[in-house]
Design a protein around this motif. Structure first.
Motif, PDB file in Angstrom:
ATOM      1  N   LEU A 335       0.826  -1.202   0.000  1.00  0.00           N
ATOM      2  CA  LEU A 335       0.000   0.000   0.000  1.00  0.00           C
ATOM      3  C   LEU A 335       0.865   1.258   0.000  1.00  0.00           C
ATOM      4  O   LEU A 335       0.518   2.267  -0.623  1.00  0.00           O
ATOM      5  CB  LEU A 335      -0.932  -0.006   1.216  1.00  0.00           C
ATOM      6  N   LEU A 340      -0.430   5.230  -0.989  1.00  0.00           N
ATOM      7  CA  LEU A 340      -1.374   5.555   0.069  1.00  0.00           C
ATOM      8  C   LEU A 340      -0.642   6.239   1.220  1.00  0.00           C
ATOM      9  O   LEU A 340       0.531   5.986   1.472  1.00  0.00           O
ATOM     10  CB  LEU A 340      -2.070   4.297   0.585  1.00  0.00           C
ATOM     11  N   ALA A 344      -3.852   6.320   6.005  1.00  0.00           N
ATOM     12  CA  ALA A 344      -4.749   5.395   5.317  1.00  0.00           C
ATOM     13  C   ALA A 344      -4.297   3.949   5.520  1.00  0.00           C
ATOM     14  O   ALA A 344      -5.111   3.055   5.731  1.00  0.00           O
ATOM     15  CB  ALA A 344      -4.800   5.729   3.830  1.00  0.00           C
TER      16      ALA A 344
END
Length: 387
Positions: A335, A340, A344
């Motif tokens: 991620l 991101l 998050a």
């Protein structure tokens, strides 16, 4: 320079005077509000007057509702603290605290009086613990001592919690190691080919952890009604733990931040739908303790046994360095590389603080040549022009 005031709850010299047919005992007492007041009591004799005065002074003492004082032994204080923990906290928390109290705290500190548990003595105790225990275990021991001493401070047995001024527990930091793409493909292929791993449902369990970043206890607590197949999400809202003398218990999330709704990647959706029978019931377990994709046939899986099955399967696959936390680190790293934010990612894997996610869960190895290409674009042209 004026005389320092009497401590709260203390009194001055007791004076005795003839009073009628008896005697009067008198002194000055500093009440809980800080005001010094005169206290008198009479008696038929000097001794009786003094006894009556001391009884009155005792009744004026600040009441805590507890027998814990500065002269109480630490072992007794720890027992009181554990009883309060058992009443207010989950069984697993009590089991952990009781274990550290029994094995570390009471043997070393139990015979000290509470007031004797000074910053220097406690700091020396924790330094001794560091020689034989891991940093995380020492921190857990410190939590028990701090909780007990904080309890004593709230009851007025000591002025402050001495653990607050003890030195930091320093651990050896290790860089997060996540699985690369080729390692992920290879590992899953090896697990799929392992008949014993397949029999204990390890391959799909690993896919779920890689795709969601969930903990083992969270994965085995997922039930069919947690899925929103239209929105393609799963609600992670519980975990399975073993409580001493109780057995397996489904808790509503490890922490508040651990309760979250996660989007599901397509490959995991396909796997889950393939496992899901037509006659599934809402409370059916996705990963019961028996194989056979029929959900609900079986009971909760034991997280310790599941971890052991995973450990042996990874060893057979040649990935002995991989743990269940590596799958969480891998999800966080993927991620991160996708752009991101730390907040998050923390929300996705169930962390309250993004800093923990950044410091512990993200693999810091360079991924691809993006960094080098960016530096080349910014600096390489200048070098070419000079040539």
């Amino acid at each position: 320079m004026g005389r320092p005031p009497m401590p709260i709850g203390s009194h001055g010299k007791v004076r005795l005077y003839p009073y009628g047919s008896g005697f009067l005992a008198s002194t000055k007492f500093r009440d809980l509000d800080g005001v010094v007041r005169k206290v008198d009591r009479t008696g038929k004799s000097r001794a009786a007057a003094e006894r009556n005065l001391k009884k009155a002074l005792q009744e004026r003492q600040p009441q805590t509702g507890s027998s814990i004082t500065g002269d109480t032994k630490v072992a007794v204080l720890v027992d009181v603290f554990l009883a309060e923990t058992k009443r207010r906290r989950r069984g697993t928390t009590y089991d952990t605290y009781a274990f550290h109290a029994r094995n570390s705290v009471v043997p070393a500190l139990g015979q000290l009086r509470v007031r004797e548990a000074t910053v220097a003595r406690l700091d020396a105790f924790f330094r001794t613990c560091e020689k034989r225990l891991s940093a995380n275990t020492v921190r857990s021991v410190r939590t028990v001592v701090s909780g007990a001493m904080s309890h004593a401070a709230r009851l007025g047995a000591i002025p402050t919690n001495p653990v607050r001024d003890v030195g930091r527990i320093e651990g050896t930091k290790s860089d997060a190691r996540a699985l690369t793409r080729s390692e992920r493909v290879d590992l899953l292929a090896r697990l799929d080919d392992d008949e014993e791993a397949f029999r204990f449902d390890v391959p799909d369990l690993v896919r779920f952890m890689l795709a969601t970043g969930c903990r083992i206890g969270e994965v085995i607590a997922v039930q069919d009604d947690a899925f929103d197949w239209h929105a393609q999400t799963v609600a992670v809202r519980a975990n399975i733990v073993r409580v001493k003398q109780v057995g397996l218990v489904r808790h509503e999330g490890k922490t508040f931040s651990a309760q979250r709704v996660l989007p599901l990647p397509g490959f995991l959706l396909a796997t889950l739908k393939e496992r899901r029978p037509d006659d599934v019931t809402p409370g059916s377990m996705v990963f019961p303790n028996t194989r056979g994709h029929a959900l609900g046939r079986g009971s909760w899986r034991d997280p310790h046994n599941t971890g052991h099955r995973l450990r042996t399967a990874l060893d057979r696959a040649g990935y002995g360095w991989v743990t269940s936390h590596v799958f969480r680190k891998t999800a966080a790293t993927i991620l991160d590389q996708a752009g991101l934010s730390a907040r998050a990612i923390a929300g996705h894997i169930g962390h309250a603080r993004p800093s923990i996610t950044q410091d512990v869960y993200m693999d810091k190895r360079a991924a691809g040549r993006e960094a080098a290409d960016a530096l080349d674009a910014a600096l390489g042209s200048d070098d070419e022009e000079e040539k």
